[in-house]
Design an enzyme around this catalytic site. Structure first.
Site, PDB file in Angstrom:
ATOM      1  N   SER A 268       0.834  -1.206   0.000  1.00 46.76           N
ATOM      2  CA  SER A 268       0.000   0.000   0.000  1.00 46.76           C
ATOM      3  C   SER A 268       0.859   1.241   0.000  1.00 46.76           C
ATOM      4  O   SER A 268       0.360   2.329  -0.207  1.00 46.76           O
ATOM      5  CB  SER A 268      -0.859   0.059   1.254  1.00 46.76           C
ATOM      6  OG  SER A 268      -1.215  -1.186   1.687  1.00 46.76           O
TER       7      SER A 268
ATOM      8  N   HIS B  15      -1.694  -2.582  -6.809  1.00 46.36           N
ATOM      9  CA  HIS B  15      -2.351  -2.310  -5.534  1.00 46.36           C
ATOM     10  C   HIS B  15      -3.872  -2.463  -5.639  1.00 46.36           C
ATOM     11  O   HIS B  15      -4.547  -1.670  -6.301  1.00 46.36           O
ATOM     12  CB  HIS B  15      -1.978  -0.889  -5.062  1.00 46.36           C
ATOM     13  CG  HIS B  15      -2.531  -0.566  -3.718  1.00 46.36           C
ATOM     14  ND1 HIS B  15      -3.014   0.665  -3.371  1.00 46.36           N
ATOM     15  CD2 HIS B  15      -2.700  -1.350  -2.616  1.00 46.36           C
ATOM     16  CE1 HIS B  15      -3.448   0.626  -2.124  1.00 46.36           C
ATOM     17  NE2 HIS B  15      -3.265  -0.583  -1.653  1.00 46.36           N
TER      18      HIS B  15
ATOM     19  N   GLU C  47      -4.451   0.180  -8.584  1.00 46.98           N
ATOM     20  CA  GLU C  47      -3.360   1.113  -8.901  1.00 46.98           C
ATOM     21  C   GLU C  47      -2.181   0.298  -9.434  1.00 46.98           C
ATOM     22  O   GLU C  47      -1.831  -0.727  -8.851  1.00 46.98           O
ATOM     23  CB  GLU C  47      -2.908   1.872  -7.647  1.00 46.98           C
ATOM     24  CG  GLU C  47      -3.884   2.938  -7.191  1.00 46.98           C
ATOM     25  CD  GLU C  47      -3.420   3.641  -5.916  1.00 46.98           C
ATOM     26  OE1 GLU C  47      -3.518   4.880  -5.859  1.00 46.98           O
ATOM     27  OE2 GLU C  47      -2.987   2.968  -4.963  1.00 46.98           O
TER      28      GLU C  47
ATOM     29  N   ASN D  32      -4.025   5.958  -1.152  1.00 49.47           N
ATOM     30  CA  ASN D  32      -3.694   5.921   0.277  1.00 49.47           C
ATOM     31  C   ASN D  32      -3.057   7.217   0.763  1.00 49.47           C
ATOM     32  O   ASN D  32      -3.159   7.562   1.940  1.00 49.47           O
ATOM     33  CB  ASN D  32      -2.768   4.748   0.590  1.00 49.47           C
ATOM     34  CG  ASN D  32      -3.559   3.468   0.745  1.00 49.47           C
ATOM     35  OD1 ASN D  32      -4.769   3.501   0.932  1.00 49.47           O
ATOM     36  ND2 ASN D  32      -2.891   2.337   0.649  1.00 49.47           N
TER      37      ASN D  32
HETATM   38  N1  CAA Z   1     -17.069 -11.345  -3.252  1.00 50.81           N
HETATM   39  C1  CAA Z   1     -17.903 -10.910  -4.219  1.00 50.81           C
HETATM   40  N2  CAA Z   1     -18.862  -9.972  -4.016  1.00 50.81           N
HETATM   41  C2  CAA Z   1     -18.965  -9.455  -2.787  1.00 50.81           C
HETATM   42  C3  CAA Z   1     -18.117  -9.816  -1.740  1.00 50.81           C
HETATM   43  C4  CAA Z   1     -17.127 -10.800  -2.016  1.00 50.81           C
HETATM   44  N3  CAA Z   1     -16.234 -11.200  -1.090  1.00 50.81           N
HETATM   45  N4  CAA Z   1     -18.447  -9.087  -0.637  1.00 50.81           N
HETATM   46  C5  CAA Z   1     -19.482  -8.302  -0.995  1.00 50.81           C
HETATM   47  N5  CAA Z   1     -19.793  -8.510  -2.277  1.00 50.81           N
HETATM   48  C6  CAA Z   1     -20.834  -7.843  -3.050  1.00 50.81           C
HETATM   49  C7  CAA Z   1     -22.214  -8.151  -2.516  1.00 50.81           C
HETATM   50  O1  CAA Z   1     -22.733  -9.341  -3.084  1.00 50.81           O
HETATM   51  C8  CAA Z   1     -22.990  -6.934  -2.947  1.00 50.81           C
HETATM   52  O2  CAA Z   1     -23.334  -7.067  -4.322  1.00 50.81           O
HETATM   53  P1  CAA Z   1     -24.661  -6.361  -4.921  1.00 50.81           P
HETATM   54  O3  CAA Z   1     -24.408  -4.875  -4.821  1.00 50.81           O
HETATM   55  O4  CAA Z   1     -24.696  -6.871  -6.324  1.00 50.81           O
HETATM   56  O5  CAA Z   1     -25.780  -6.819  -4.046  1.00 50.81           O
HETATM   57  C9  CAA Z   1     -21.982  -5.800  -2.833  1.00 50.81           C
HETATM   58  O6  CAA Z   1     -20.691  -6.437  -2.870  1.00 50.81           O
HETATM   59  C10 CAA Z   1     -22.122  -5.000  -1.562  1.00 50.81           C
HETATM   60  O7  CAA Z   1     -22.028  -5.862  -0.453  1.00 50.81           O
HETATM   61  P2  CAA Z   1     -22.986  -5.798   0.823  1.00 50.81           P
HETATM   62  O8  CAA Z   1     -24.408  -5.531   0.410  1.00 50.81           O
HETATM   63  O9  CAA Z   1     -22.693  -6.980   1.660  1.00 50.81           O
HETATM   64  O10 CAA Z   1     -22.453  -4.583   1.667  1.00 50.81           O
HETATM   65  P3  CAA Z   1     -22.623  -3.024   1.537  1.00 50.81           P
HETATM   66  O11 CAA Z   1     -23.583  -2.593   0.519  1.00 50.81           O
HETATM   67  O12 CAA Z   1     -22.775  -2.575   2.947  1.00 50.81           O
HETATM   68  O13 CAA Z   1     -21.184  -2.605   1.000  1.00 50.81           O
HETATM   69  C11 CAA Z   1     -18.851  -2.329   1.002  1.00 50.81           C
HETATM   70  C12 CAA Z   1     -20.011  -3.066   1.599  1.00 50.81           C
HETATM   71  C13 CAA Z   1     -18.701  -2.697  -0.470  1.00 50.81           C
HETATM   72  C14 CAA Z   1     -17.621  -2.824   1.755  1.00 50.81           C
HETATM   73  C15 CAA Z   1     -19.077  -0.779   1.152  1.00 50.81           C
HETATM   74  O14 CAA Z   1     -19.367  -0.465   2.482  1.00 50.81           O
HETATM   75  C16 CAA Z   1     -17.864   0.013   0.727  1.00 50.81           C
HETATM   76  O15 CAA Z   1     -17.643   0.256  -0.449  1.00 50.81           O
HETATM   77  N6  CAA Z   1     -17.061   0.460   1.711  1.00 50.81           N
HETATM   78  C17 CAA Z   1     -15.824   1.221   1.454  1.00 50.81           C
HETATM   79  C18 CAA Z   1     -14.749   0.253   1.070  1.00 50.81           C
HETATM   80  C19 CAA Z   1     -13.445   0.939   0.815  1.00 50.81           C
HETATM   81  O16 CAA Z   1     -13.286   2.143   0.903  1.00 50.81           O
HETATM   82  N7  CAA Z   1     -12.431   0.129   0.481  1.00 50.81           N
HETATM   83  C20 CAA Z   1     -11.098   0.629   0.271  1.00 50.81           C
HETATM   84  C21 CAA Z   1     -10.309   0.457   1.517  1.00 50.81           C
HETATM   85  S1  CAA Z   1      -8.691   1.091   1.322  1.00 50.81           S
HETATM   86  C22 CAA Z   1      -7.821  -0.162   0.655  1.00 50.81           C
HETATM   87  O17 CAA Z   1      -8.274  -1.254   0.493  1.00 50.81           O
HETATM   88  C23 CAA Z   1      -6.435   0.174   0.259  1.00 50.81           C
HETATM   89  C24 CAA Z   1      -5.395   0.005   1.255  1.00 50.81           C
HETATM   90  O18 CAA Z   1      -4.258  -0.215   0.877  1.00 50.81           O
HETATM   91  C25 CAA Z   1      -5.623   0.219   2.692  1.00 50.81           C
END
Ligand code: CAA
Length: 289
Positions: free
Chosen positions: A117, A138, A150, A188
């Site tokens: 990251s 990434h 990324e 990030n």
């Molecule tokens: N595999 C496939 N699909 C999945 C899944 C998985 N493991 N987990 C969830 N999904 C799908 C679900 O089936 C659902 O699909 P539909 O929209 O077609 O119904 C969709 O993803 C959304 O899932 P949920 O309904 O369970 O949950 P939600 O609507 O509350 O969303 C979330 C959850 C997608 C995590 C949302 O809250 C979100 O986008 N959060 C922000 C995430 C974020 O910012 N991530 C980046 C973090 S930073 C990083 O990763 C970089 C780093 O280096 C630190």
């Protein structure tokens, strides 16, 4: 790319392996030992079962995805891989050992990529056998859902490597943002200061956890507030990234929030330990402050 290997079977490694297997490609997965690699595959199995339960995936297709995921106990089978993706803990010494050891089996035309990251790609390329075939790749969590990858070429990365990796990322259905090899890359560099600042806001009792998150969910239209997102990413990972930003730039704006350090010292690392800024042991997350 026909065969891919992922090193690290935690949250990111498992998500990466799932995504690759969902796109019809055979993927090896490894960790500190075979048991941890098997545990990573079991996590993927649970994630796929949820999708089947919600009618998003056919049971046969889930079986097919799982059959393409091969836990391995050491790096030797990775000699067959066209691409080795490292997705281990965000510590340079751990990654260095991985690149040196997996580098011994890296095939002649194969690429070695890091899901780091924030650690410089140009520096880590020197731990691999051929820096021209080393690149940053990434992913974002949850990998199967998030639309971005990324791609970060280091100074010595060959343009052909960048092209092959970008094509691979697009084949996974993701969009690519190309970033220069600067601390935190693009996303990030912006996200971690926000999360860190949210912890300062909490530490100064400007508002409680629920209100800080509500403020950003409703006021910025973010799907998650910064503290729930920190729990989701893992507080140890957040701290590791902000520390890298601080150390590499020596810019005081990246100073880790003392409360973030304390939570990590307490072992309150977020969802994965059942407690971070929220307590996850009940039916719904409960703010702890
Ligand atoms: N595999 C496939 N699909 C999945 C899944 C998985 N493991 N987990 C969830 N999904 C799908 C679900 O089936 C659902 O699909 P539909 O929209 O077609 O119904 C969709 O993803 C959304 O899932 P949920 O309904 O369970 O949950 P939600 O609507 O509350 O969303 C979330 C959850 C997608 C995590 C949302 O809250 C979100 O986008 N959060 C922000 C995430 C974020 O910012 N991530 C980046 C973090 S930073 C990083 O990763 C970089 C780093 O280096 C630190």
């Amino acid at each position: 790319m026909r065969r891919i290997a992922v090193i690290g079977a935690g949250q990111m490694g498992a998500g990466i392996a799932q995504t690759i297997a969902q796109h019809g490609i055979h993927v090896m997965i490894s960790d500190i030992d075979r048991a941890h690699a098997e545990a990573g595959k079991a996590t993927i199995g649970k994630s796929l079962s949820k999708l089947v339960g919600r009618g998003k995936l056919e049971a046969d297709d889930a079986e097919g995805v799982l059959s393409r995921i091969e836990p391995v106990g050491d790096y030797s089978p990775m000699a067959e891989a066209d691409l080795i993706i490292e997705a281990a803990t965000e510590r340079e010494e751990i990654k260095k050992t991985i690149f040196e050891n997996a580098g011994k089996v890296l095939a002649d035309n194969a690429i070695m990529a890091s899901n780091t990251s924030s650690i410089p790609i140009t520096r880590m390329a020197n731990y691999s056998p051929d820096p021209s075939r080393f690149i940053g790749l990434h992913f974002f969590n949850p990998v199967p859902v998030m639309g971005l990858i990324e791609v970060i070429p280091g100074l010595a990365t060959a343009p052909e490597t960048t092209d092959r990796i970008s094509a691979f990322a697009e084949m996974l259905g993701k969009q690519v943002v190309l970033s220069q090899d600067e601390p935190g890359f693009v996303v990030n560099r912006i996200l971690l200061p926000m999360i860190n600042e949210a912890v300062f806001v909490l530490g100064q009792s400007t508002a409680g956890i629920a209100d800080i998150d509500k403020g950003c969910r409703l006021g910025l239209n973010h799907p998650m507030g910064p503290l729930e997102l920190a729990d989701f990413v893992g507080l140890d990972t957040c701290l590791d990234i902000i520390k890298v930003l601080y150390k590499t730039t020596r810019d005081g704006k990246y100073r880790p929030a003392p409360l973030l350090v304390k939570y990590v010292e307490a072992g309150w690392l977020g969802r994965k330990t059942g407690r971070g800024f929220y307590d996850y042991t009940g039916d719904a997350p409960v703010p702890t402050r």
